[in-house]
Design a protein around this motif. Structure first.
Motif, PDB file in Angstrom:
ATOM      1  N   UNK A  19       0.837  -1.197   0.000  1.00 31.52           N
ATOM      2  CA  UNK A  19       0.000   0.000   0.000  1.00 31.52           C
ATOM      3  C   UNK A  19       0.876   1.251   0.000  1.00 31.52           C
ATOM      4  N   UNK A  20       0.436   2.289  -0.734  1.00 31.99           N
ATOM      5  CA  UNK A  20       1.118   3.578  -0.802  1.00 31.99           C
ATOM      6  C   UNK A  20       0.076   4.669  -0.644  1.00 31.99           C
ATOM      7  N   UNK A  21       0.495   5.838  -0.176  1.00 31.56           N
ATOM      8  CA  UNK A  21      -0.397   6.996  -0.068  1.00 31.56           C
ATOM      9  C   UNK A  21      -0.111   7.965  -1.202  1.00 31.56           C
ATOM     10  N   UNK A  22      -1.176   8.405  -1.880  1.00 35.14           N
ATOM     11  CA  UNK A  22      -1.041   9.366  -2.981  1.00 35.14           C
ATOM     12  C   UNK A  22      -2.138  10.418  -2.869  1.00 35.14           C
ATOM     13  N   UNK A  23      -1.817  11.676  -3.194  1.00 35.11           N
ATOM     14  CA  UNK A  23      -2.875  12.690  -3.209  1.00 35.11           C
ATOM     15  C   UNK A  23      -3.898  12.381  -4.299  1.00 35.11           C
ATOM     16  N   UNK A  24      -5.118  12.816  -4.085  1.00 37.18           N
ATOM     17  CA  UNK A  24      -6.215  12.513  -5.003  1.00 37.18           C
ATOM     18  C   UNK A  24      -5.902  12.911  -6.441  1.00 37.18           C
ATOM     19  N   UNK A  25      -5.251  14.063  -6.636  1.00 38.56           N
ATOM     20  CA  UNK A  25      -4.961  14.507  -8.003  1.00 38.56           C
ATOM     21  C   UNK A  25      -3.934  13.622  -8.705  1.00 38.56           C
ATOM     22  N   UNK A  26      -3.170  12.847  -7.974  1.00 39.81           N
ATOM     23  CA  UNK A  26      -2.256  11.855  -8.575  1.00 39.81           C
ATOM     24  C   UNK A  26      -2.955  10.502  -8.707  1.00 39.81           C
ATOM     25  N   UNK A  27      -3.722  10.137  -7.671  1.00 34.48           N
ATOM     26  CA  UNK A  27      -4.437   8.856  -7.690  1.00 34.48           C
ATOM     27  C   UNK A  27      -5.365   8.745  -8.898  1.00 34.48           C
ATOM     28  N   UNK A  28      -6.036   9.825  -9.246  1.00 32.59           N
ATOM     29  CA  UNK A  28      -7.008   9.778 -10.336  1.00 32.59           C
ATOM     30  C   UNK A  28      -6.355   9.341 -11.649  1.00 32.59           C
ATOM     31  N   UNK A  29      -5.064   9.628 -11.815  1.00 31.68           N
ATOM     32  CA  UNK A  29      -4.359   9.198 -13.023  1.00 31.68           C
ATOM     33  C   UNK A  29      -3.768   7.793 -12.873  1.00 31.68           C
ATOM     34  N   UNK A  30      -3.710   7.282 -11.640  1.00 34.40           N
ATOM     35  CA  UNK A  30      -3.279   5.897 -11.414  1.00 34.40           C
ATOM     36  C   UNK A  30      -4.411   4.928 -11.730  1.00 34.40           C
ATOM     37  N   UNK A  31      -5.644   5.398 -11.592  1.00 36.53           N
ATOM     38  CA  UNK A  31      -6.835   4.601 -11.900  1.00 36.53           C
ATOM     39  C   UNK A  31      -6.816   4.377 -13.413  1.00 36.53           C
ATOM     40  N   UNK A  32      -6.675   3.132 -13.870  1.00 36.02           N
ATOM     41  CA  UNK A  32      -6.494   2.909 -15.310  1.00 36.02           C
ATOM     42  C   UNK A  32      -7.578   3.520 -16.197  1.00 36.02           C
ATOM     43  N   UNK A  33      -8.836   3.397 -15.813  1.00 36.66           N
ATOM     44  CA  UNK A  33      -9.908   3.893 -16.675  1.00 36.66           C
ATOM     45  C   UNK A  33     -10.095   5.403 -16.559  1.00 36.66           C
ATOM     46  N   UNK A  34     -10.063   5.929 -15.343  1.00 33.33           N
ATOM     47  CA  UNK A  34     -10.174   7.383 -15.176  1.00 33.33           C
ATOM     48  C   UNK A  34      -8.965   8.094 -15.780  1.00 33.33           C
ATOM     49  N   UNK A  35      -7.784   7.551 -15.515  1.00 29.83           N
ATOM     50  CA  UNK A  35      -6.567   8.166 -16.055  1.00 29.83           C
ATOM     51  C   UNK A  35      -6.581   8.211 -17.573  1.00 29.83           C
ATOM     52  N   UNK A  36      -7.007   7.108 -18.192  1.00 29.59           N
ATOM     53  CA  UNK A  36      -7.097   7.071 -19.647  1.00 29.59           C
ATOM     54  C   UNK A  36      -8.108   8.091 -20.154  1.00 29.59           C
ATOM     55  N   UNK A  37      -9.275   8.129 -19.523  1.00 32.67           N
ATOM     56  CA  UNK A  37     -10.324   9.055 -19.964  1.00 32.67           C
ATOM     57  C   UNK A  37      -9.856  10.505 -19.850  1.00 32.67           C
ATOM     58  N   UNK A  38      -9.218  10.857 -18.737  1.00 29.22           N
ATOM     59  CA  UNK A  38      -8.746  12.228 -18.562  1.00 29.22           C
ATOM     60  C   UNK A  38      -7.645  12.570 -19.561  1.00 29.22           C
ATOM     61  N   UNK A  39      -6.721  11.649 -19.765  1.00 31.17           N
ATOM     62  CA  UNK A  39      -5.609  11.907 -20.679  1.00 31.17           C
ATOM     63  C   UNK A  39      -6.055  11.938 -22.137  1.00 31.17           C
ATOM     64  N   UNK A  40      -7.010  11.107 -22.491  1.00 34.36           N
ATOM     65  CA  UNK A  40      -7.437  10.986 -23.886  1.00 34.36           C
ATOM     66  C   UNK A  40      -8.525  11.991 -24.261  1.00 34.36           C
ATOM     67  N   UNK A  41      -9.577  12.065 -23.454  1.00 36.74           N
ATOM     68  CA  UNK A  41     -10.718  12.923 -23.798  1.00 36.74           C
ATOM     69  C   UNK A  41     -10.541  14.350 -23.321  1.00 36.74           C
ATOM     70  N   UNK A  42      -9.682  14.555 -22.312  1.00 44.27           N
ATOM     71  CA  UNK A  42      -9.397  15.891 -21.769  1.00 44.27           C
ATOM     72  C   UNK A  42     -10.643  16.548 -21.171  1.00 44.27           C
TER      73      UNK A  42
END
Length: 133
Positions: A19-42
């Protein structure tokens, strides 16, 4: 900013990372589906959509691994803070789309966001009438 306790899930047949601790604004990009959606669809998902994804406690992409966390929800104040951080970062280019705010599930939001904001829709390629060399 909320801290999320998260662990990486390895691909098929493997165990998981510590287990690791990450701030929410970093975690959201670690989430494979959310991170992809944010990076791709903007496009920033609305609060209800994020909470739908955060309640799942895991995003597993099968042989590619994924991430796991303790289920949680964020409130409107945390959402506003996250929106401000992500939408004001010029390197990310993330925007809000009011037309997608009435959606309550991540699955439905991702379908509609992909349909409306898919970057492939704006590319020129062979077979399209507007293609030029």
């Amino acid at each position: 900013m909320r801290t999320v306790k998260v662990r990486h899930l390895y691909g098929a047949g493997e165990t998981s990372a510590p287990w690791e601790n990450h701030p929410l604004d970093k975690f959201i990009f670690m989430h494979p589906l959310l991170g992809f959606a944010l990076a791709c669809f903007k496009v920033m998902p609305p609060l209800a959509v994020l909470n739908d994804a955060f309640r799942q406690s895991e995003s597993d992409t099968g042989m590619s691994g994924g991430v796991g966390w303790s289920s949680f929800e964020i409130d409107a104040e945390e959402y506003s803070e996250l929106v401000e951080i992500l939408c004001t970062d010029p390197g990310r280019g993330i925007v809000l789309d009011e037309e997608l705010n009435d959606i309550g599930t991540f699955k439905e939001w991702s379908k509609r966001a992909m349909s409306k904001h898919n970057p492939r829709n704006s590319l020129t390629s062979p077979g399209r009438s507007d293609f030029t060399y």
